[in-house]
Scaffold this active site. Structure first.
Site, PDB file in Angstrom:
ATOM      1  N   SER A  67       0.848  -1.204   0.000  1.00 33.48           N
ATOM      2  CA  SER A  67       0.000   0.000   0.000  1.00 33.48           C
ATOM      3  C   SER A  67       0.871   1.236   0.000  1.00 33.48           C
ATOM      4  O   SER A  67       2.037   1.201   0.430  1.00 33.48           O
ATOM      5  CB  SER A  67      -0.927  -0.017   1.216  1.00 33.48           C
ATOM      6  OG  SER A  67      -0.210  -0.344   2.379  1.00 33.48           O
TER       7      SER A  67
ATOM      8  N   GLU B 143       0.937   5.359   1.051  1.00 35.72           N
ATOM      9  CA  GLU B 143       0.281   6.416   1.838  1.00 35.72           C
ATOM     10  C   GLU B 143       0.511   7.776   1.173  1.00 35.72           C
ATOM     11  O   GLU B 143       1.625   8.125   0.810  1.00 35.72           O
ATOM     12  CB  GLU B 143       0.861   6.408   3.255  1.00 35.72           C
ATOM     13  CG  GLU B 143       0.188   7.420   4.161  1.00 35.72           C
ATOM     14  CD  GLU B 143       0.606   7.244   5.609  1.00 35.72           C
ATOM     15  OE1 GLU B 143       0.519   6.112   6.140  1.00 35.72           O
ATOM     16  OE2 GLU B 143       1.027   8.245   6.216  1.00 35.72           O
TER      17      GLU B 143
ATOM     18  N   THR C 215      -3.759  10.384   4.587  1.00 32.29           N
ATOM     19  CA  THR C 215      -3.674  10.844   5.982  1.00 32.29           C
ATOM     20  C   THR C 215      -4.739  11.891   6.288  1.00 32.29           C
ATOM     21  O   THR C 215      -5.370  12.455   5.394  1.00 32.29           O
ATOM     22  CB  THR C 215      -2.285  11.439   6.306  1.00 32.29           C
ATOM     23  OG1 THR C 215      -2.104  12.625   5.525  1.00 32.29           O
ATOM     24  CG2 THR C 215      -1.178  10.451   6.031  1.00 32.29           C
TER      25      THR C 215
ATOM     26  N   ARG D  75      -5.621   7.641  16.849  1.00 29.93           N
ATOM     27  CA  ARG D  75      -5.904   8.710  17.810  1.00 29.93           C
ATOM     28  C   ARG D  75      -5.557  10.057  17.186  1.00 29.93           C
ATOM     29  O   ARG D  75      -6.348  10.993  17.223  1.00 29.93           O
ATOM     30  CB  ARG D  75      -5.061   8.514  19.072  1.00 29.93           C
ATOM     31  CG  ARG D  75      -5.363   9.569  20.122  1.00 29.93           C
ATOM     32  CD  ARG D  75      -4.328   9.591  21.218  1.00 29.93           C
ATOM     33  NE  ARG D  75      -3.060  10.133  20.762  1.00 29.93           N
ATOM     34  CZ  ARG D  75      -2.008  10.331  21.541  1.00 29.93           C
ATOM     35  NH1 ARG D  75      -2.066   9.992  22.807  1.00 29.93           N
ATOM     36  NH2 ARG D  75      -0.884  10.833  21.058  1.00 29.93           N
TER      37      ARG D  75
ATOM     38  N   ASP E 264      -2.466  13.281  16.750  1.00 30.17           N
ATOM     39  CA  ASP E 264      -1.643  14.078  17.679  1.00 30.17           C
ATOM     40  C   ASP E 264      -2.220  15.466  17.821  1.00 30.17           C
ATOM     41  O   ASP E 264      -2.498  16.138  16.841  1.00 30.17           O
ATOM     42  CB  ASP E 264      -0.208  14.203  17.129  1.00 30.17           C
ATOM     43  CG  ASP E 264       0.562  12.917  17.360  1.00 30.17           C
ATOM     44  OD1 ASP E 264       0.454  12.369  18.471  1.00 30.17           O
ATOM     45  OD2 ASP E 264       1.245  12.476  16.434  1.00 30.17           O
TER      46      ASP E 264
ATOM     47  N   PHE F  48      11.726  13.148  10.685  1.00 28.47           N
ATOM     48  CA  PHE F  48      10.738  12.066  10.834  1.00 28.47           C
ATOM     49  C   PHE F  48      11.114  11.175  12.021  1.00 28.47           C
ATOM     50  O   PHE F  48      10.260  10.808  12.825  1.00 28.47           O
ATOM     51  CB  PHE F  48      10.670  11.205   9.567  1.00 28.47           C
ATOM     52  CG  PHE F  48      10.173  11.927   8.346  1.00 28.47           C
ATOM     53  CD1 PHE F  48       9.174  12.891   8.431  1.00 28.47           C
ATOM     54  CD2 PHE F  48      10.697  11.636   7.088  1.00 28.47           C
ATOM     55  CE1 PHE F  48       8.714  13.554   7.300  1.00 28.47           C
ATOM     56  CE2 PHE F  48      10.241  12.291   5.948  1.00 28.47           C
ATOM     57  CZ  PHE F  48       9.251  13.256   6.050  1.00 28.47           C
TER      58      PHE F  48
ATOM     59  N   HIS G  63       3.918  -1.167   3.708  1.00 32.14           N
ATOM     60  CA  HIS G  63       3.114   0.059   3.554  1.00 32.14           C
ATOM     61  C   HIS G  63       4.114   1.206   3.377  1.00 32.14           C
ATOM     62  O   HIS G  63       4.902   1.475   4.280  1.00 32.14           O
ATOM     63  CB  HIS G  63       2.273   0.262   4.820  1.00 32.14           C
ATOM     64  CG  HIS G  63       1.466   1.527   4.831  1.00 32.14           C
ATOM     65  ND1 HIS G  63       0.344   1.708   4.050  1.00 32.14           N
ATOM     66  CD2 HIS G  63       1.615   2.692   5.530  1.00 32.14           C
ATOM     67  CE1 HIS G  63      -0.162   2.913   4.268  1.00 32.14           C
ATOM     68  NE2 HIS G  63       0.586   3.532   5.155  1.00 32.14           N
TER      69      HIS G  63
HETATM   70  C1  LIG Z   1       0.505   3.993   9.964  1.00 29.19           C
HETATM   71  C2  LIG Z   1       0.331   5.309  10.683  1.00 29.19           C
HETATM   72  C3  LIG Z   1      -0.461   6.288  10.107  1.00 29.19           C
HETATM   73  C4  LIG Z   1      -0.642   7.514  10.758  1.00 29.19           C
HETATM   74  N1  LIG Z   1      -1.455   8.466  10.166  1.00 29.19           N
HETATM   75  C5  LIG Z   1      -1.728   9.612  10.822  1.00 29.19           C
HETATM   76  C6  LIG Z   1      -2.649  10.572  10.288  1.00 29.19           C
HETATM   77  O1  LIG Z   1      -3.196  10.400   9.185  1.00 29.19           O
HETATM   78  N2  LIG Z   1      -2.890  11.696  11.007  1.00 29.19           N
HETATM   79  C7  LIG Z   1      -2.313  11.914  12.226  1.00 29.19           C
HETATM   80  O2  LIG Z   1      -2.603  12.951  12.844  1.00 29.19           O
HETATM   81  N3  LIG Z   1      -1.449  11.028  12.762  1.00 29.19           N
HETATM   82  C8  LIG Z   1      -1.154   9.882  12.095  1.00 29.19           C
HETATM   83  N4  LIG Z   1      -0.296   8.964  12.647  1.00 29.19           N
HETATM   84  C9  LIG Z   1       0.358   9.275  13.921  1.00 29.19           C
HETATM   85  C10 LIG Z   1      -0.516   8.888  15.126  1.00 29.19           C
HETATM   86  O3  LIG Z   1      -1.713   9.607  15.103  1.00 29.19           O
HETATM   87  C11 LIG Z   1       0.284   9.220  16.370  1.00 29.19           C
HETATM   88  O4  LIG Z   1       1.373   8.337  16.501  1.00 29.19           O
HETATM   89  C12 LIG Z   1      -0.519   9.297  17.649  1.00 29.19           C
HETATM   90  O5  LIG Z   1       0.317   9.897  18.656  1.00 29.19           O
HETATM   91  C13 LIG Z   1      -0.986   7.965  18.189  1.00 29.19           C
HETATM   92  O6  LIG Z   1      -1.994   7.440  17.456  1.00 29.19           O
HETATM   93  P1  LIG Z   1      -2.500   5.924  17.739  1.00 29.19           P
HETATM   94  O7  LIG Z   1      -3.668   5.698  16.897  1.00 29.19           O
HETATM   95  O8  LIG Z   1      -1.379   4.997  17.674  1.00 29.19           O
HETATM   96  O9  LIG Z   1      -2.944   6.113  19.274  1.00 29.19           O
HETATM   97  P2  LIG Z   1      -3.240   5.104  20.452  1.00 29.19           P
HETATM   98  O10 LIG Z   1      -3.230   3.691  20.046  1.00 29.19           O
HETATM   99  O11 LIG Z   1      -4.462   5.639  21.125  1.00 29.19           O
HETATM  100  O12 LIG Z   1      -1.972   5.323  21.403  1.00 29.19           O
HETATM  101  C14 LIG Z   1      -1.509   6.615  21.728  1.00 29.19           C
HETATM  102  C15 LIG Z   1      -0.708   6.602  23.014  1.00 29.19           C
HETATM  103  O13 LIG Z   1      -1.574   6.422  24.124  1.00 29.19           O
HETATM  104  C16 LIG Z   1      -1.296   5.216  24.828  1.00 29.19           C
HETATM  105  N5  LIG Z   1      -2.606   4.635  25.097  1.00 29.19           N
HETATM  106  C17 LIG Z   1      -3.416   4.011  24.214  1.00 29.19           C
HETATM  107  N6  LIG Z   1      -4.578   3.654  24.811  1.00 29.19           N
HETATM  108  C18 LIG Z   1      -4.490   4.085  26.087  1.00 29.19           C
HETATM  109  C19 LIG Z   1      -5.374   4.045  27.194  1.00 29.19           C
HETATM  110  N7  LIG Z   1      -6.574   3.480  27.081  1.00 29.19           N
HETATM  111  N8  LIG Z   1      -4.959   4.594  28.353  1.00 29.19           N
HETATM  112  C20 LIG Z   1      -3.740   5.187  28.472  1.00 29.19           C
HETATM  113  N9  LIG Z   1      -2.857   5.259  27.454  1.00 29.19           N
HETATM  114  C21 LIG Z   1      -3.244   4.718  26.280  1.00 29.19           C
HETATM  115  C22 LIG Z   1      -0.428   4.375  23.893  1.00 29.19           C
HETATM  116  O14 LIG Z   1       0.455   3.536  24.605  1.00 29.19           O
HETATM  117  C23 LIG Z   1       0.313   5.471  23.129  1.00 29.19           C
HETATM  118  O15 LIG Z   1       1.399   5.947  23.887  1.00 29.19           O
HETATM  119  C24 LIG Z   1      -0.047   7.745  12.017  1.00 29.19           C
HETATM  120  C25 LIG Z   1       0.772   6.760  12.594  1.00 29.19           C
HETATM  121  C26 LIG Z   1       0.956   5.543  11.945  1.00 29.19           C
HETATM  122  C27 LIG Z   1       1.831   4.500  12.577  1.00 29.19           C
END
Ligand SMILES: Cc1cc2nc3c(=O)[nH]c(=O)nc-3n(C[C@H](O)[C@H](O)[C@H](O)COP(=O)(O)OP(=O)(O)OC[C@H]3O[C@@H](n4cnc5c(N)ncnc54)[C@H](O)[C@@H]3O)c2cc1C
Length: 282
Positions: A8, A10, A41, A100, A102, A212, A262
């Protein structure tokens, strides 16, 4: 029989009229490499929301390849997430990258406004409201998410996303194949069987690679950093070195059983084209 590998690409929503004008050609070049899907994204907090949708439509128009919008949830409401899911469903989207996102630390506090705080909540919400309409991809961190308290806590949070209904994971970029293999082994021991697809960031530029890696906490091996520093002003030589390093990383990952790749394309076709060519996968 082993499952076919998944590839894939991105993309991100272009931010300038010039970049927007160039995107269809980039999409066409990447589509010629026959990816399984393009992901697009999405800025956290609603920025780029329209851009994600418009880019998705551009992919459909210029390639016909499946698209997977990223959907970030932090600071968002259930109504807003629902509106986006309905629009994607109506556009024929079958796959969502659920994240989630940032935002500043204040927005991440449990007391902050918004009805979602972590990606597992978004995965549960999508499953609850849309059943199996979408295949759900989530993020995985082979070297630990930078805000996590420990690798084990981070892993447990990853497990929650899988238990909430994720079908597959895409990893954050990394340049250390052992970190990926360790993470996959840990998943296997924990009974997590979903595909964990490595996220591959081509190396084409010193400053960007440092930015990055620093941004997401990825370890850049010292020998690679030193060589990039040395080649910083020789674009062609740095490009050749970077493609060589990333080709070997991809070869190692695929040989070790990675279920696909990816590519973070940064809206450029050439590095992905060279990498897939080197891997014999074009
Ligand atoms: C493939 C990929 C694509 C991405 N695309 C984008 C994008 O399009 N836009 C963007 O803004 N960002 C993007 N990101 C970055 C991502 O949004 C950030 O890394 C963000 O900080 C975490 O997202 P997550 O979905 O992994 O969060 P989560 O899985 O929610 O984790 C975030 C943090 O919180 C902790 N955590 C999770 N659940 C809990 C809980 N219940 N209680 C306490 N702590 C918890 C985890 O250990 C981690 O440290 C991407 C990252 C990747 C790997």
């Amino acid at each position: 029989m082993p499952s076919p590998l998944t590839f894939s690409f991105e993309l991100f929503p272009p931010r300038t009229p010039e970049a927007r004008a160039k995107l269809p050609a980039v999409i066409a070049q990447l589509a010629a490499l026959h990816p399984d899907y393009f992901s697009v994204t999405h800025g956290a907090g609603g920025s780029e929301q329209e851009g994600t949708y418009e880019t998705l439509l551009t992919v459909v128009k210029h390639s016909g390849v499946e698209t997977a919008p990223h959907l970030t949830c932090v600071g968002s409401t259930r109504a807003n997430v629902t509106a986006q899911l309905v629009r994607y469903r109506e556009a024929g989207v079958k796959r969502i990258v659920a994240l989630r996102g940032d935002l500043p630390a204040t927005a991440l506090s449990p007391a902050a406004p918004g009805e979602f705080h972590y990606a597992n909540e978004l995965v549960s919400f999508i499953r609850k409201t849309h059943g199996d309409t979408f295949k759900i991809e989530v993020a995985a961190y082979t070297e630990m998410h930078p805000q996590a308290a420990s690798p084990t806590e981070d892993f447990e949070h990853f497990r929650r996303k899988v238990e909430a209904g994720a079908d597959a994971a895409l990893t954050q970029l990394f340049y250390n194949a052992d970190a990926y293999f360790h993470f996959v082994e840990r998943c296997a021991k924990a009974g997590i069987t979903i595909p964990i697809v490595p996220g591959i960031m081509p190396i084409t530029n010193y400053a960007n690679t440092m930015r990055f890696c620093n941004g997401c906490g990825a370890d850049l091996p010292r020998w690679i950093r030193l060589r990039l520093e040395e080649l910083e002003h020789d674009k062609a030589a740095l490009g050749d070195f970077g493609i060589g390093v990333v080709t070997r990383l991809c070869e190692t990952l695929l040989r070790g059983g990675a279920p696909g790749l990816h590519f973070y394309t940064i809206n450029q076709a050439e590095p992905a084209r060279r990498l897939l060519g080197n891997l014999g996968l074009k």
